[in-house]
Design a protein around this motif. Structure first.
Motif, mmCIF file in Angstrom:
data_model
loop_
_atom_site.group_PDB
_atom_site.id
_atom_site.type_symbol
_atom_site.label_atom_id
_atom_site.label_comp_id
_atom_site.label_asym_id
_atom_site.label_seq_id
_atom_site.Cartn_x
_atom_site.Cartn_y
_atom_site.Cartn_z
ATOM 1 N N GLY A 21 0.786 -1.223 0.000
ATOM 2 C CA GLY A 21 0.000 0.000 0.000
ATOM 3 C C GLY A 21 0.822 1.279 0.000
ATOM 4 N N TYR A 22 2.148 1.179 0.104
ATOM 5 C CA TYR A 22 3.017 2.364 0.100
ATOM 6 C C TYR A 22 2.850 3.093 -1.232
ATOM 7 C CZ TYR A 22 7.249 5.076 1.155
ATOM 8 O OH TYR A 22 8.138 6.083 1.443
ATOM 9 N N ARG A 23 2.589 4.393 -1.177
ATOM 10 C CA ARG A 23 2.389 5.197 -2.393
ATOM 11 C C ARG A 23 3.591 6.110 -2.620
ATOM 12 N NH1 ARG A 23 -2.659 5.183 -4.498
ATOM 13 N NH2 ARG A 23 -4.260 4.185 -3.257
ATOM 14 N N CYS A 24 4.022 6.174 -3.871
ATOM 15 C CA CYS A 24 5.148 7.040 -4.225
ATOM 16 C C CYS A 24 5.079 7.352 -5.720
ATOM 17 C CB CYS A 24 6.476 6.380 -3.842
ATOM 18 S SG CYS A 24 6.673 4.707 -4.442
ATOM 19 N N ILE A 25 6.124 7.974 -6.239
ATOM 20 C CA ILE A 25 6.182 8.357 -7.647
ATOM 21 C C ILE A 25 7.206 7.476 -8.352
ATOM 22 C CG2 ILE A 25 6.612 10.252 -9.274
ATOM 23 C CD1 ILE A 25 4.225 10.778 -7.458
ATOM 24 N N LEU A 26 6.804 6.869 -9.471
ATOM 25 C CA LEU A 26 7.668 6.021 -10.279
ATOM 26 C C LEU A 26 8.243 6.851 -11.418
ATOM 27 C CD1 LEU A 26 8.484 2.981 -11.089
ATOM 28 C CD2 LEU A 26 6.570 3.157 -12.649
ATOM 29 N N HIS A 27 9.575 6.840 -11.551
ATOM 30 C CA HIS A 27 10.260 7.502 -12.668
ATOM 31 C C HIS A 27 10.955 6.416 -13.477
ATOM 32 C CE1 HIS A 27 9.954 11.687 -11.199
ATOM 33 N NE2 HIS A 27 9.930 11.106 -10.015
ATOM 34 N N CYS A 28 10.578 6.279 -14.745
ATOM 35 C CA CYS A 28 11.194 5.289 -15.622
ATOM 36 C C CYS A 28 11.386 5.953 -16.982
ATOM 37 C CB CYS A 28 10.298 4.065 -15.719
ATOM 38 S SG CYS A 28 11.027 2.703 -16.618
ATOM 39 N N HIS A 29 12.600 6.080 -17.462
ATOM 40 C CA HIS A 29 13.014 6.871 -18.631
ATOM 41 C C HIS A 29 12.263 8.192 -18.635
ATOM 42 C CE1 HIS A 29 9.668 5.252 -21.226
ATOM 43 N NE2 HIS A 29 9.876 4.170 -20.538
ATOM 44 N N THR A 30 11.323 8.469 -19.516
ATOM 45 C CA THR A 30 10.646 9.776 -19.533
ATOM 46 C C THR A 30 9.310 9.775 -18.791
ATOM 47 O OG1 THR A 30 9.541 9.273 -21.617
ATOM 48 C CG2 THR A 30 11.691 10.367 -21.742
ATOM 49 N N ILE A 31 8.938 8.650 -18.217
ATOM 50 C CA ILE A 31 7.636 8.511 -17.550
ATOM 51 C C ILE A 31 7.744 8.914 -16.079
ATOM 52 C CG2 ILE A 31 5.890 6.858 -16.804
ATOM 53 C CD1 ILE A 31 6.643 5.228 -19.314
ATOM 54 N N THR A 32 6.780 9.677 -15.624
ATOM 55 C CA THR A 32 6.629 9.998 -14.206
ATOM 56 C C THR A 32 5.167 9.759 -13.865
ATOM 57 O OG1 THR A 32 8.342 11.677 -14.355
ATOM 58 C CG2 THR A 32 6.885 11.793 -12.461
ATOM 59 N N THR A 33 4.902 8.810 -12.985
ATOM 60 C CA THR A 33 3.521 8.486 -12.632
ATOM 61 C C THR A 33 3.444 8.026 -11.179
ATOM 62 O OG1 THR A 33 1.569 7.197 -13.270
ATOM 63 C CG2 THR A 33 3.674 6.079 -13.423
ATOM 64 N N GLU A 34 2.271 8.196 -10.593
ATOM 65 C CA GLU A 34 2.053 7.687 -9.238
ATOM 66 C C GLU A 34 2.011 6.165 -9.293
ATOM 67 O OE1 GLU A 34 -1.313 9.300 -7.226
ATOM 68 O OE2 GLU A 34 -0.755 11.357 -7.727
ATOM 69 N N CYS A 35 2.415 5.536 -8.199
ATOM 70 C CA CYS A 35 2.334 4.078 -8.125
ATOM 71 C C CYS A 35 2.071 3.670 -6.685
ATOM 72 C CB CYS A 35 3.607 3.427 -8.657
ATOM 73 S SG CYS A 35 5.043 3.632 -7.610
ATOM 74 N N GLN A 36 1.724 2.409 -6.536
ATOM 75 C CA GLN A 36 1.456 1.856 -5.208
ATOM 76 C C GLN A 36 2.092 0.479 -5.138
ATOM 77 O OE1 GLN A 36 -2.689 1.269 -4.394
ATOM 78 N NE2 GLN A 36 -2.331 0.760 -2.259
ATOM 79 N N ILE A 37 2.747 0.188 -4.010
ATOM 80 C CA ILE A 37 3.284 -1.152 -3.791
ATOM 81 C C ILE A 37 2.082 -2.055 -3.525
ATOM 82 C CG2 ILE A 37 4.794 -2.596 -2.372
ATOM 83 C CD1 ILE A 37 6.301 -0.406 -3.953
ATOM 84 N N ALA A 38 1.753 -2.898 -4.488
ATOM 85 C CA ALA A 38 0.568 -3.745 -4.362
ATOM 86 C C ALA A 38 0.835 -4.934 -3.442
ATOM 87 C CB ALA A 38 0.124 -4.240 -5.738
ATOM 88 N N LYS A 39 2.054 -5.507 -3.548
ATOM 89 C CA LYS A 39 2.350 -6.694 -2.746
ATOM 90 C C LYS A 39 3.857 -6.847 -2.586
ATOM 91 C CE LYS A 39 0.889 -11.466 -2.443
ATOM 92 N NZ LYS A 39 0.223 -12.565 -3.119
#
Length: 112
Positions: A21-39
């Motif tokens: 459930g930890y929420r943070c921001i994922l940066h991968c090459h040019t992508i920046t998006t919110e994400c959540q640790i699902a498991k």
């Protein structure tokens, strides 16, 4: 969810543990998006690469963990072994890099 292996570099003082459930921001090459640790799937020994704990409840600073991450919409990424430039990522929270890692497996989410 995407299956990722990441090394936690630093966690925020007010959030010293990473859990489901930890929420943070994922940066991968040019992508920046919110994400959540699902498991949280496993904690991995840094030196040997072997699993030391399956289904951990939390992870701390300087641990290597395998997790499933959920993003709100589809993103263009690849597995690290197939295309290393599109397979690296960082996780950030409140302006600080908290983890770096590699995408180890991609599985499309099943439609309900």
């Amino acid at each position: 969810p995407h299956l990722l292996q990441l090394r936690i570099t630093e966690l925020l003082a007010q959030k010293p543990l990473m859990t489901n459930g930890y929420r943070c921001i994922l940066h991968c090459h040019t992508i920046t998006t919110e994400c959540q640790i699902a498991k949280m799937l496993a904690i991995i020994d840094k030196k040997t690469g072997n699993v030391t704990e399956k289904k951990p409840r939390f992870a701390k600073k300087n641990q290597v963990v395998r997790v499933k991450v959920r993003v709100p919409k589809s993103i263009a990424v690849e597995c690290y072994k197939d295309f290393s430039q599109l397979g690296r990522f960082t996780l950030r929270d409140e302006g600080k890099t908290i983890a770096i890692g590699r995408i180890t497996e991609l599985k499309p989410e099943k439609k309900k």
